[in-house]
Design a protein around this motif. Structure first.
Motif, PDB file in Angstrom:
ATOM      1  N   ILE A  15     -25.402  -4.084  16.782  1.00 39.55           N
ATOM      2  CA  ILE A  15     -26.540  -2.955  16.836  1.00 39.55           C
ATOM      3  C   ILE A  15     -27.200  -3.099  18.248  1.00 39.55           C
ATOM      4  O   ILE A  15     -27.806  -4.340  18.545  1.00 39.55           O
ATOM      5  N   THR A  20     -32.898   1.962  18.793  1.00 36.59           N
ATOM      6  CA  THR A  20     -32.064   2.005  17.480  1.00 36.59           C
ATOM      7  C   THR A  20     -32.715   1.218  16.052  1.00 36.59           C
ATOM      8  O   THR A  20     -32.908   1.506  15.127  1.00 36.59           O
ATOM      9  N   ILE A 177     -23.481   0.072  16.347  1.00 33.45           N
ATOM     10  CA  ILE A 177     -24.754   1.151  16.115  1.00 33.45           C
ATOM     11  C   ILE A 177     -25.445   1.365  17.163  1.00 33.45           C
ATOM     12  O   ILE A 177     -26.175   0.421  17.634  1.00 33.45           O
ATOM     13  N   ALA A 222     -26.058   3.802   8.298  1.00 36.95           N
ATOM     14  CA  ALA A 222     -24.775   3.298   8.796  1.00 36.95           C
ATOM     15  C   ALA A 222     -24.258   2.215   7.730  1.00 36.95           C
ATOM     16  O   ALA A 222     -23.064   2.282   7.780  1.00 36.95           O
TER      17      ALA A 222
END
Length: 243
Positions: A15, A20, A177, A222
């Motif tokens: 990630i 994010t 992600i 996600a």
């Protein structure tokens, strides 16, 4: 968005951080404008500076200076500006930031599923660790790789490849992600899957222009794409990479 996305056989999750997990625009603005004030230059507004974010602090500083000074002067001022920026950023790291919605919930679901997690960011490792600690998230990650952890950073695939090696998974069994083209380029080059969130920075460009496996509304979204059983379906897990 995530309801139609299914990623089979994911065994590890990476990630991104800025844009994010955490909205760090406020910290960038305070540190960068403190640097500009020290140099006697006009401040930069947050909307503009966020188009520079994602390629590391040095890129952010150089791009900002290049808009305000002739090339030779910008180069000459870089080290002074960098020192001021870093001093301020270290002092305020986390103070003007916000955790995005459903980050904690998404991470909790991924951890509960037993998936190893890595935070892979272009922020310096020390700053990344401090920011994750600020939100009490550091213990949720098995690995934290910053932009200075390896000789190359995103969009180069090196940090992602190294994370896959550390987790003992094939790149195709891992997903990144993120919020930007940097993330997608790194993932594609590494052979990893990639999901993007729509609320980040992406250098001022529309997230829909990026080649990804799907746009998810949040880290929890996600998790639902990675773990279809959350939506009442199931998928076979791919075996871990073995030597």
């Amino acid at each position: 968005m995530s309801s139609a996305i299914r990623l089979d056989g994911i065994r590890a999750v990476m990630i991104d951080l800025d844009g994010t997990l955490v909205d760090t625009a406020g910290d960038f603005s305070v540190a960068l404008n403190a640097m500009l004030a020290d140099l006697g230059a006009a401040p930069v507004d947050t909307e503009r500076l966020m188009t520079f974010v994602g390629k590391g602090g040095d890129h952010l500083i150089r791009t900002t200076l290049a808009e305000r000074f002739p090339a030779d002067q910008a180069d000459a001022l870089f080290e002074r500006g960098r020192a001021r920026y870093q001093a301020v950023y270290t002092e305020i790291n986390g103070e003007h930031t916000t955790l995005y919605p459903e980050v904690r919930e998404g991470i909790a679901v991924l951890r509960a599923a037993g998936l190893p997690l890595a935070c892979v960011t272009n922020k310096s490792h020390d700053w990344a660790v401090a920011l994750l600690e600020h939100y009490d998230l550091l213990s949720s990650f098995d690995l934290v790789y910053g932009g200075d952890s390896w000789p190359k950073r995103k969009p180069d695939p090196m940090p992602l490849v190294k994370a896959c090696e550390a987790f003992g998974v094939r790149p195709g069994q891992a997903v990144l992600i993120g919020d930007s083209g940097n993330d997608a380029q790194a993932a594609r080059a590494a052979g990893c899957r990639v999901l993007t969130v729509p609320y980040g920075y992406n250098h001022g460009e529309a997230i829909q222009t990026i080649d990804t496996d799907g746009i998810v509304p949040s880290i929890l979204g996600a998790a639902r794409a990675i773990l279809p059983s959350l939506d009442g379906t199931s998928t076979a897990a791919a075996p871990l990479l073995t030597s």
